[in-house]
Scaffold this motif. Structure first.
Motif, PDB file in Angstrom:
ATOM      1  N   LEU A   4       0.852  -1.209   0.077  1.00  0.00           N
ATOM      2  CA  LEU A   4       0.031  -0.045  -0.002  1.00  0.00           C
ATOM      3  C   LEU A   4       0.832   1.317   0.063  1.00  0.00           C
ATOM      4  CD1 LEU A   4      -3.373   0.589   1.775  1.00  0.00           C
ATOM      5  CD2 LEU A   4      -1.371   2.495   1.892  1.00  0.00           C
ATOM      6  N   PHE A   5       0.842   2.206  -1.131  1.00  0.00           N
ATOM      7  CA  PHE A   5       1.384   3.456  -1.292  1.00  0.00           C
ATOM      8  C   PHE A   5       0.588   4.420  -0.745  1.00  0.00           C
ATOM      9  CE2 PHE A   5       3.499   0.566  -3.880  1.00  0.00           C
ATOM     10  CZ  PHE A   5       4.852   0.703  -3.895  1.00  0.00           C
ATOM     11  N   MET A   6       1.155   5.303   0.160  1.00  0.00           N
ATOM     12  CA  MET A   6       0.619   6.533   0.489  1.00  0.00           C
ATOM     13  C   MET A   6       1.404   7.617   0.363  1.00  0.00           C
ATOM     14  SD  MET A   6      -1.365   7.447   4.192  1.00  0.00           S
ATOM     15  CE  MET A   6      -2.775   6.053   3.875  1.00  0.00           C
ATOM     16  N   THR A   7       0.961   8.811  -0.406  1.00  0.00           N
ATOM     17  CA  THR A   7       1.869   9.887  -0.718  1.00  0.00           C
ATOM     18  C   THR A   7       1.569  11.298  -0.303  1.00  0.00           C
ATOM     19  OG1 THR A   7       2.480   8.555  -2.869  1.00  0.00           O
ATOM     20  CG2 THR A   7       2.901  10.747  -2.618  1.00  0.00           C
ATOM     21  N   PHE A   8       2.313  11.989   0.394  1.00  0.00           N
ATOM     22  CA  PHE A   8       1.866  13.227   0.860  1.00  0.00           C
ATOM     23  C   PHE A   8       2.468  14.341  -0.048  1.00  0.00           C
ATOM     24  CE2 PHE A   8       1.619  10.086   4.063  1.00  0.00           C
ATOM     25  CZ  PHE A   8       0.399  10.492   5.181  1.00  0.00           C
ATOM     26  N   PRO A  59       7.506  13.818  -3.397  1.00  0.00           N
ATOM     27  CA  PRO A  59       6.598  14.105  -2.364  1.00  0.00           C
ATOM     28  C   PRO A  59       7.409  14.879  -0.969  1.00  0.00           C
ATOM     29  CG  PRO A  59       6.589  11.867  -3.192  1.00  0.00           C
ATOM     30  CD  PRO A  59       7.574  12.576  -3.776  1.00  0.00           C
ATOM     31  N   VAL A  60       6.673  15.110  -0.066  1.00  0.00           N
ATOM     32  CA  VAL A  60       6.873  15.698   1.174  1.00  0.00           C
ATOM     33  C   VAL A  60       7.286  14.656   2.109  1.00  0.00           C
ATOM     34  CG1 VAL A  60       6.367  17.051   3.270  1.00  0.00           C
ATOM     35  CG2 VAL A  60       5.576  17.920   1.090  1.00  0.00           C
ATOM     36  N   PHE A  61       6.563  13.459   1.785  1.00  0.00           N
ATOM     37  CA  PHE A  61       6.536  12.238   2.516  1.00  0.00           C
ATOM     38  C   PHE A  61       5.729  11.136   1.645  1.00  0.00           C
ATOM     39  CE2 PHE A  61       4.929  10.024   6.472  1.00  0.00           C
ATOM     40  CZ  PHE A  61       6.230   9.267   6.790  1.00  0.00           C
ATOM     41  N   SER A  85      -5.829   7.334  10.278  1.00  0.00           N
ATOM     42  CA  SER A  85      -5.238   8.465  11.088  1.00  0.00           C
ATOM     43  C   SER A  85      -3.973   9.046  10.433  1.00  0.00           C
ATOM     44  CB  SER A  85      -4.758   8.111  12.399  1.00  0.00           C
ATOM     45  OG  SER A  85      -4.276   9.198  13.147  1.00  0.00           O
ATOM     46  N   LEU A  86      -3.037   8.259   9.847  1.00  0.00           N
ATOM     47  CA  LEU A  86      -2.027   8.811   9.024  1.00  0.00           C
ATOM     48  C   LEU A  86      -2.433   9.355   7.788  1.00  0.00           C
ATOM     49  CD1 LEU A  86       0.582   5.599   9.382  1.00  0.00           C
ATOM     50  CD2 LEU A  86       1.023   8.029  10.045  1.00  0.00           C
ATOM     51  N   ALA A  87      -3.462   8.827   7.175  1.00  0.00           N
ATOM     52  CA  ALA A  87      -4.046   9.458   5.915  1.00  0.00           C
ATOM     53  C   ALA A  87      -4.533  10.886   6.108  1.00  0.00           C
ATOM     54  CB  ALA A  87      -4.910   8.410   5.369  1.00  0.00           C
ATOM     55  N   ALA A  88      -5.149  11.094   7.337  1.00  0.00           N
ATOM     56  CA  ALA A  88      -5.673  12.213   7.808  1.00  0.00           C
ATOM     57  C   ALA A  88      -4.716  13.331   8.396  1.00  0.00           C
ATOM     58  CB  ALA A  88      -6.652  12.029   8.792  1.00  0.00           C
ATOM     59  N   GLY A  89      -3.421  12.997   8.361  1.00  0.00           N
ATOM     60  CA  GLY A  89      -2.305  13.632   8.811  1.00  0.00           C
ATOM     61  C   GLY A  89      -1.963  13.426  10.453  1.00  0.00           C
ATOM     62  N   LEU A  95       2.374  17.324   8.436  1.00  0.00           N
ATOM     63  CA  LEU A  95       1.808  16.499   7.414  1.00  0.00           C
ATOM     64  C   LEU A  95       0.217  17.214   7.248  1.00  0.00           C
ATOM     65  CD1 LEU A  95       2.178  12.785   8.301  1.00  0.00           C
ATOM     66  CD2 LEU A  95       3.386  14.196   6.660  1.00  0.00           C
ATOM     67  N   THR A  96      -0.058  18.168   8.185  1.00  0.00           N
ATOM     68  CA  THR A  96      -1.602  18.676   8.158  1.00  0.00           C
ATOM     69  C   THR A  96      -1.667  19.559   6.819  1.00  0.00           C
ATOM     70  OG1 THR A  96      -1.728  18.669  10.743  1.00  0.00           O
ATOM     71  CG2 THR A  96      -3.209  20.125   9.146  1.00  0.00           C
TER      72      THR A  96
END
Length: 235
Positions: A4-8, A59-61, A85-89, A95-96
């Motif tokens: 699972l990739f999550m990109t900020f 990405p920032v993160f 929770s991580l996906a919401a910052g 990350l917000t």
């Protein structure tokens, strides 16, 4: 293996994640149920020369979260869990307010000559690539890519890991935005300097020669070098 990739992302390109927030995010990742390994990606402290610097700072993160099967991944991606929770910052100030995307993919690993570890004091560097697509014939596109490109990638000096990720149908209740890129890749090197050295070699010419043979596709591709921290799940 499922990733699972999550990109900020930050549209201004100016935001950076604070060191304390990286530590906090690593603690959260380590507590995700069913996780087999977590990888945290952050921008390089100093840019390195590589053929695709025009793609931007990246990405920032970003996260790559490994699960042994799709069902374990989907269970972790339900609402109210640590991943949501991580996906919401996760209440982490740096990350917000970022744009967050996620995608679940099948992990395809390919052999390298030496799957070693960096020397003490060095930071592994991952070269993250994605192809948004679409391809006119996705099956033909993957067949060509998987049969030709990994063998060329293997000839990069001191490449430690080669992984290619392809699409899968999945369900989740995460608050971030789903994306469905047709493919992602990752090459891992011992350090940013090792990556820069590899990408300045003649191997890149062979990569480009194969690129022009790809079956027709749209969307181009993006390349981002990122420092990489590995997180093991807490028992």
């Amino acid at each position: 293996m499922i990733s699972l990739f999550m990109t900020f992302l930050d549209a201004t390109g100016e935001r950076r994640i604070h060191a304390g927030d990286i530590v906090a995010a690593a603690e959260m990742v380590g507590s995700i149920p069913g996780l087999t390994e977590g990888l945290l990606f952050t921008p390089l402290q100093q840019p390195v020369d590589h053929p695709y610097r025009a793609d931007g700072s990246g990405p920032v993160f970003a996260l790559q979260l490994r699960f042994s099967d799709l069902f374990g991944c989907e269970a972790a991606a339900d609402r109210g869990g640590m991943l949501a929770s991580l996906a919401a910052g996760a209440g982490l100030s740096s990350l917000t307010g970022l744009e967050v995307t996620h995608q679940v993919m099948v992990t395809r690993s390919f052999p390298v000559d030496v799957a070693g570890h960096p020397a003490a004091g060095e930071s592994p560097c991952s070269y993250l690539v994605h192809y948004p697509g679409p391809a006119e014939d996705l099956n033909a596109w993957h067949l060509h890519y998987l049969e030709h490109h990994p063998g060329i990638m293997r000839t990069f000096r001191n490449v430690r890991q080669i992984e290619i990720y392809t699409r899968v149908d999945w369900i989740d209740r995460l608050p971030s935005r789903r994306v469905e890129y047709m493919q992602r890749n990752k090459l891992v090197f011992d350090s940013p300097d090792a990556l820069a050295h590899a990408l300045s070699s003649d191997v890149i010419k062979r990569m480009r020669a194969d690129f022009v043979q790809f079956p027709p596709f749209a969307g181009g591709n993006k390349h981002f070098p990122m420092l990489t921290k590995t997180v093991r799940p807490r028992s």
